[in-house]
Design an enzyme around this catalytic site. Structure first.
Site, short mmCIF file in Angstrom:
data_model
loop_
_atom_site.label_atom_id
_atom_site.label_comp_id
_atom_site.label_asym_id
_atom_site.label_seq_id
_atom_site.Cartn_x
_atom_site.Cartn_y
_atom_site.Cartn_z
N ASN A 48 52.92 10.54 -0.38
CA ASN A 48 52.62 9.18 0.05
C ASN A 48 53.78 8.52 0.80
O ASN A 48 53.72 7.34 1.11
CB ASN A 48 52.27 8.32 -1.16
CG ASN A 48 51.09 8.87 -1.93
OD1 ASN A 48 50.13 9.33 -1.34
ND2 ASN A 48 51.16 8.82 -3.25
N HIS A 134 41.30 1.89 -8.12
CA HIS A 134 42.32 2.72 -8.78
C HIS A 134 42.36 2.48 -10.30
O HIS A 134 42.14 1.36 -10.78
CB HIS A 134 43.68 2.34 -8.19
CG HIS A 134 44.79 3.27 -8.53
ND1 HIS A 134 45.63 3.07 -9.59
CD2 HIS A 134 45.18 4.44 -7.96
CE1 HIS A 134 46.53 4.05 -9.64
NE2 HIS A 134 46.27 4.89 -8.66
N GLU A 178 40.40 -2.32 -2.92
CA GLU A 178 41.59 -1.77 -2.27
C GLU A 178 41.44 -1.97 -0.78
O GLU A 178 40.32 -1.91 -0.26
CB GLU A 178 41.71 -0.26 -2.59
CG GLU A 178 42.01 -0.02 -4.06
CD GLU A 178 42.12 1.45 -4.44
OE1 GLU A 178 42.43 2.29 -3.57
OE2 GLU A 178 41.90 1.75 -5.62
N SER A 182 42.27 5.09 -2.12
CA SER A 182 43.29 6.12 -2.25
C SER A 182 42.76 7.54 -2.20
O SER A 182 43.47 8.45 -1.81
CB SER A 182 44.10 5.90 -3.53
OG SER A 182 43.27 5.93 -4.65
N ASP A 207 44.34 -4.44 -3.38
CA ASP A 207 45.41 -3.49 -3.69
C ASP A 207 45.68 -2.71 -2.41
O ASP A 207 44.83 -1.95 -1.94
CB ASP A 207 44.93 -2.56 -4.83
CG ASP A 207 45.97 -1.51 -5.21
OD1 ASP A 207 46.77 -1.11 -4.36
OD2 ASP A 207 45.94 -1.06 -6.38
N HIS A 210 47.92 1.91 -0.37
CA HIS A 210 47.90 2.91 0.72
C HIS A 210 47.79 2.28 2.10
O HIS A 210 47.60 2.99 3.08
CB HIS A 210 46.77 3.92 0.50
CG HIS A 210 47.05 4.80 -0.67
ND1 HIS A 210 47.89 5.89 -0.58
CD2 HIS A 210 46.67 4.73 -1.95
CE1 HIS A 210 47.98 6.46 -1.77
NE2 HIS A 210 47.25 5.77 -2.62
N LYS A 227 55.13 3.94 -1.86
CA LYS A 227 54.42 4.83 -0.92
C LYS A 227 55.02 4.69 0.48
O LYS A 227 56.07 5.25 0.72
CB LYS A 227 52.93 4.57 -1.03
CG LYS A 227 52.45 5.13 -2.39
CD LYS A 227 51.07 4.79 -2.80
CE LYS A 227 50.83 5.38 -4.19
NZ LYS A 227 49.69 4.84 -4.89
C1 LIG Z 1 49.65 4.47 -6.30
C2 LIG Z 1 48.73 3.37 -6.53
C3 LIG Z 1 49.05 2.33 -7.40
C4 LIG Z 1 50.26 2.37 -8.29
O1 LIG Z 1 51.44 2.14 -7.56
P1 LIG Z 1 52.80 2.74 -8.16
O2 LIG Z 1 53.86 1.98 -7.44
O3 LIG Z 1 52.81 4.20 -7.85
O4 LIG Z 1 52.79 2.49 -9.63
C5 LIG Z 1 48.19 1.26 -7.49
N1 LIG Z 1 47.05 1.21 -6.79
C6 LIG Z 1 46.69 2.20 -5.95
C7 LIG Z 1 45.44 2.08 -5.17
C8 LIG Z 1 47.51 3.32 -5.80
O5 LIG Z 1 47.16 4.30 -4.99
#
Ligand SMILES: *Cc1c(COP(=O)(O)O)cnc(C)c1O
Length: 372
Positions: A48, A134, A178, A182, A207, A210, A227
């Site tokens: 990522n 997620h 999101e 993801s 969220d 990504h 990421k």
């Molecule tokens: C990776 C991810 C998270 C968590 O983020 P981290 O910083 O790795 O804890 C939250 N939501 C989504 C959609 C993700 O892909």
């Protein structure tokens, strides 16, 4: 009383039987998209770090300087003595990137969701979440005690129907989605969801883990620094009132140690690079689009492209085959994705070379995986 080890062995055996047993494989990440596994050098399509910023010289320099100046650890929660001056700088950059009044940095994206959602809603409230949201948003929703309902993935009609049937019985309502999903790489209809939220007196939380610095219209914009920013940490951007409240009420912020200062410095340097080089930020999507055009797949909407093989065994075998050919592409299986949608998940980095993308696409064609 049965011995703990016997019980956990039984539980593990069940997961193994379902093809859901996971294992950790030592993987040494090098510069760019190179990874070493079991002494073998591979080109990774499973990372990522979309812009290669984790190894950017300016990021490393900034982190090293902060390490020397502030030490390895923060020493306490942000509310005690862990609020290193670098937090202000980082939060200002995030708020600017998202076009919001303020931002709050958390220990990780997971911690941002786990802290924020239960601070906003609770018993008597409603959460409407996209089916593909997620795991950490689901965990947060459960922790909140609010009624959780899921709408079919990106299905506005279903979301609207659930709002019409249930909104009035609840005090507050939070809609979760999101920006970029993801495991599928598609995008949410954020504008239309915001309109539904407005019309029903609900709030929208996105969220953007990504997303590559994508602004959204939501009043709660969550994201991660782990990421595209190549560092570590999570954040929420929003109004000053929201951020002030979260800094007191989000338990994962209050009761957990602040991030190491070097990590904050790395994130600051990374965000500055993203701001200065919009063409770098565009590159992963360009690569993903090249890949989908080579394979005749629907045009990529983000840096994530799934190739669905349905059965767990097939996805695992395909991933193993690619590894033998020098490419690291992880197989994603249920429960991370719905039953019978096991897949190879490709993530594209700014640092991939066209020849690697073409080579991996050629293998997919040669093996006939698209016909599954
Ligand atoms: C990776 C991810 C998270 C968590 O983020 P981290 O910083 O790795 O804890 C939250 N939501 C989504 C959609 C993700 O892909």
């Amino acid at each position: 009383m049965p011995a703990l080890d016997d019980i956990v062995r039984q539980k593990t055996a069940i997961l193994e039987h379902r093809g859901q047993k996971r294992s950790l494989v030592p993987s040494e990440r090098g510069v760019g998209v190179r990874v070493e596994r079991g002494g073998k050098a591979l080109i990774s399509f499973s990372c990522n770090d979309y812009l290669g910023l984790s190894h950017h010289p300016e990021v490393i320099k900034a982190a090293s300087a902060a390490l020397a100046q502030y030490g390895a650890g923060a020493g306490a929660s942000r509310l005690v003595t862990g609020n290193c001056p670098l937090y202000d700088e980082l939060e200002n950059l995030l708020a600017e990137q998202k076009g919001t009044e303020a931002a709050c940095v958390f220990g990780s994206g997971y911690l941002a969701n786990i802290g924020t959602i239960p601070a906003l809603v609770g018993a008597g409230d409603l959460i409407l979440a996209d089916k593909y949201i997620h795991a950490c948003m689901i965990d947060a929703a459960r922790l909140s005690g609010a009624t959780l309902m899921r709408f079919a993935h990106n299905n506005l009609d279903h979301c609207k129907m659930l709002l019409e049937a249930n909104r009035h019985e609840h005090q507050n309502c939070l809609i979760l989605t999101e920006t970029v999903f993801s495991m599928d790489g598609d995008r949410a209809p954020v504008r239309a969801l915001k309109a539904l939220a407005n019309a029903s007196g609900s709030w929208l939380m996105t969220d953007d883990a990504h997303g590559l610095a994508t602004e959204s219209l939501a009043e709660v914009q969550m994201g991660t620094l782990s990421k595209a920013a190549g560092s570590y940490g999570g954040y929420v951007c929003g109004s000053k009132a929201l951020i002030d409240y979260l800094k007191t009420a989000a338990r994962s912020l209050v009761y957990s140690t602040a991030l190491p200062p070097a990590t904050l410095a790395a994130s600051i340097a990374a965000l500055r690079i993203m701001k200065a080089q919009p063409e770098l930020v565009q590159q992963p999507l360009q690569h993903a689009k090249h890949f989908t055009s080579l394979l005749g797949l629907p045009v990529a909407q983000s840096a994530i492209v799934p190739v669905i093989l349905k059965e767990n065994d097939k996805a695992l075998a395909a991933s193993k085959y690619l590894e033998e050919r020098g490419f690291l592409v992880s197989a994603i299986r249920p429960p991370t994705v719905p039953e019978n949608t096991a897949r190879l998940r490709f993530t594209f980095s700014a640092l991939h070379e066209t020849k690697d993308i073409e080579a991996v696409a050629a293998i997919i064609k040669e093996r006939g995986w698209l016909a599954q």
